[in-house]
Write an enzyme that holds these catalytic residues in place. Structure first.
Site, PDB file in Angstrom:
ATOM      1  N   ASN A   9       0.881  -1.176   0.000  1.00  0.00           N
ATOM      2  CA  ASN A   9       0.000   0.000   0.000  1.00  0.00           C
ATOM      3  C   ASN A   9       0.918   1.225   0.000  1.00  0.00           C
ATOM      4  OD1 ASN A   9      -1.762   2.058   0.555  1.00  0.00           O
ATOM      5  ND2 ASN A   9      -2.416   1.293   2.565  1.00  0.00           N
ATOM      6  N   LYS A  11       0.152   4.234  -0.137  1.00  0.00           N
ATOM      7  CA  LYS A  11      -0.455   5.404   0.528  1.00  0.00           C
ATOM      8  C   LYS A  11      -0.179   6.650  -0.319  1.00  0.00           C
ATOM      9  CE  LYS A  11      -0.323   3.017   4.872  1.00  0.00           C
ATOM     10  NZ  LYS A  11      -0.281   3.054   6.319  1.00  0.00           N
ATOM     11  N   HIS A  94      -9.710   1.136   4.956  1.00  0.00           N
ATOM     12  CA  HIS A  94      -8.440   1.261   5.692  1.00  0.00           C
ATOM     13  C   HIS A  94      -8.674   2.176   6.894  1.00  0.00           C
ATOM     14  CE1 HIS A  94      -4.354   2.340   6.683  1.00  0.00           C
ATOM     15  NE2 HIS A  94      -3.954   1.282   5.999  1.00  0.00           N
ATOM     16  N   GLU A  96      -7.003   4.487   8.035  1.00  0.00           N
ATOM     17  CA  GLU A  96      -6.743   5.915   7.763  1.00  0.00           C
ATOM     18  C   GLU A  96      -7.939   6.547   7.074  1.00  0.00           C
ATOM     19  OE1 GLU A  96      -2.944   5.333   5.824  1.00  0.00           O
ATOM     20  OE2 GLU A  96      -2.084   4.782   7.762  1.00  0.00           O
ATOM     21  N   GLU A 166      -5.800  -5.304  10.493  1.00  0.00           N
ATOM     22  CA  GLU A 166      -4.828  -4.229  10.667  1.00  0.00           C
ATOM     23  C   GLU A 166      -5.097  -3.511  11.989  1.00  0.00           C
ATOM     24  OE1 GLU A 166      -2.761  -3.142   6.824  1.00  0.00           O
ATOM     25  OE2 GLU A 166      -4.313  -1.673   7.161  1.00  0.00           O
ATOM     26  N   GLY A 172       2.190   1.808  10.914  1.00  0.00           N
ATOM     27  CA  GLY A 172       3.180   2.878  10.813  1.00  0.00           C
ATOM     28  C   GLY A 172       3.920   3.186  12.102  1.00  0.00           C
ATOM     29  N   SER A 212       2.986  -2.602  10.462  1.00  0.00           N
ATOM     30  CA  SER A 212       4.427  -2.737  10.724  1.00  0.00           C
ATOM     31  C   SER A 212       4.984  -4.115  10.395  1.00  0.00           C
ATOM     32  CB  SER A 212       4.744  -2.344  12.172  1.00  0.00           C
ATOM     33  OG  SER A 212       4.446  -0.976  12.381  1.00  0.00           O
ATOM     34  N   GLY A 233       2.707  -1.385   4.316  1.00  0.00           N
ATOM     35  CA  GLY A 233       2.847   0.041   4.029  1.00  0.00           C
ATOM     36  C   GLY A 233       4.313   0.411   3.900  1.00  0.00           C
ATOM     37  N   GLY A 234       4.886   0.923   4.976  1.00  0.00           N
ATOM     38  CA  GLY A 234       6.261   1.425   4.974  1.00  0.00           C
ATOM     39  C   GLY A 234       7.277   0.497   4.322  1.00  0.00           C
TER      40      GLY A 234
HETATM   41  P1  PGA Z   1       2.578  -0.122   7.755  1.00  0.00           P
HETATM   42  O1  PGA Z   1       1.139   0.136   7.080  1.00  0.00           O
HETATM   43  O2  PGA Z   1       3.104  -1.385   7.159  1.00  0.00           O
HETATM   44  O3  PGA Z   1       3.389   1.089   7.380  1.00  0.00           O
HETATM   45  O4  PGA Z   1       2.348  -0.257   9.206  1.00  0.00           O
HETATM   46  C1  PGA Z   1       0.275  -0.926   6.814  1.00  0.00           C
HETATM   47  C2  PGA Z   1      -1.024  -0.410   6.245  1.00  0.00           C
HETATM   48  O5  PGA Z   1      -1.466   0.675   6.648  1.00  0.00           O
HETATM   49  O6  PGA Z   1      -1.632  -1.056   5.378  1.00  0.00           O
END
Ligand code: PGA
Length: 255
Positions: A9, A11, A94, A96, A166, A172, A212, A233-234
């Site tokens: 992702n 983002k 998600h 967010e 999640e 994050g 994470s 994500g990251g």
């Molecule tokens: P992250 O994000 O791996 O940076 O924690 C995961 C996500 O929001 O899908």
């Protein structure tokens, strides 16, 4: 070997200069990848993504969509617009989106229905906040997200989608759920879905873990019996890190 699916992702990261070599890098690693994988890009890079990933088996998609097919929804994108670019995946609900843009279980449900109508594969995100976890309400919250989110979704479509557990507090932050906790909730998600649809075999219900997930903890998390893959994500933002996660090799079968 366990058959995993890893979805990145992006983002609101990258620009044309950085995403081009990134996508080319993903195409390159797909030739020898040990598992299936895909990437969800910002809308504006969909045409480029379609072009670069053509003739590869890298799945691609976006991070949100509107439930309506057209109309006066300033700034929004519909499922049929996504289909113009052969989009396969769409992340729905998600945290967010739920947190910053007031998405609810009801809007998640409407988006899921629209995604299925347009043959998109949704990745439905569920998960508890830190406060909910501390109050021991994680399972209650997640059950409500699933029950309300899946209203009027057929059983046949359940097998075509991905669920993503999640935990909001793990996204994050660099602190993932422990593999034991992630396994417990991913199994719980399968149990809730099986209960809703009167199923007795969980193998067709796919649950990813996200929050994470990185090169260091991928093996431990993805080896859990009820975790079928990851939403990343990251750690998906560089081809090398993502590649190491994609090539996680887990012995055994999916449960
Ligand atoms: P992250 O994000 O791996 O940076 O924690 C995961 C996500 O929001 O899908």
């Amino acid at each position: 070997m366990k058959n995993l699916i890893l979805i990145g992702n992006l983002k609101m990261n990258m620009d044309e200069k950085s995403i081009k070599p990134y996508l080319k890098g993903l195409k390159k690693i797909s030739k020898t990848a040990k598992n299936s994988f895909g990437v969800c890009v910002p809308y504006v890079y969909l045409p480029l993504t379609q072009k670069v990933l053509k003739n590869s088996n890298v799945l691609y998609g976006v991070q949100n969509m509107n439930a309506a097919s057209k109309g006066a929804y300033t700034g929004e994108i519909s499922a049929n617009m996504l289909k113009d670019f052969n989009t396969q995946l769409v992340i729905i609900g998600h945290s967010e989106r739920r947190g910053y843009y007031a998405e609810t279980n009801k809007s998640v449900n409407q988006k899921l229905l629209a995604a299925f109508e347009n043959n998109l594969t949704p990745i439905m995100c569920v998960g508890e906040t830190k406060e909910e976890r501390d109050a021991k309400k994680a399972k209650t919250v997640i059950k409500k997200q699933i029950v309300e989110g899946l209203k009027n979704i057929s059983c046949e479509n359940i097998f075509k989608m991905f669920f993503a557990y999640e935990p909001v507090w793990a996204i994050g932050t660099g602190v993932s759920a422990t593999s034991k906790d992630a396994q417990t909730i991913c199994k719980y998600i399968k149990d809730v879905v099986m209960g809703l649809y009167n199923l007795n075999n969980s193998a067709q219900i796919k649950v990813l873990y996200g929050g994470s997930l990185n090169e260091k903890n991928a093996n431990e998390l993805l080896s859990q019996p009820n975790i079928d893959g990851g939403l990343i994500g990251g750690a998906c933002l560089t081809v090398d890190a993502f590649k190491n996660i994609i090539n996680t090799n887990i012995e055994g079968e999916n449960e």
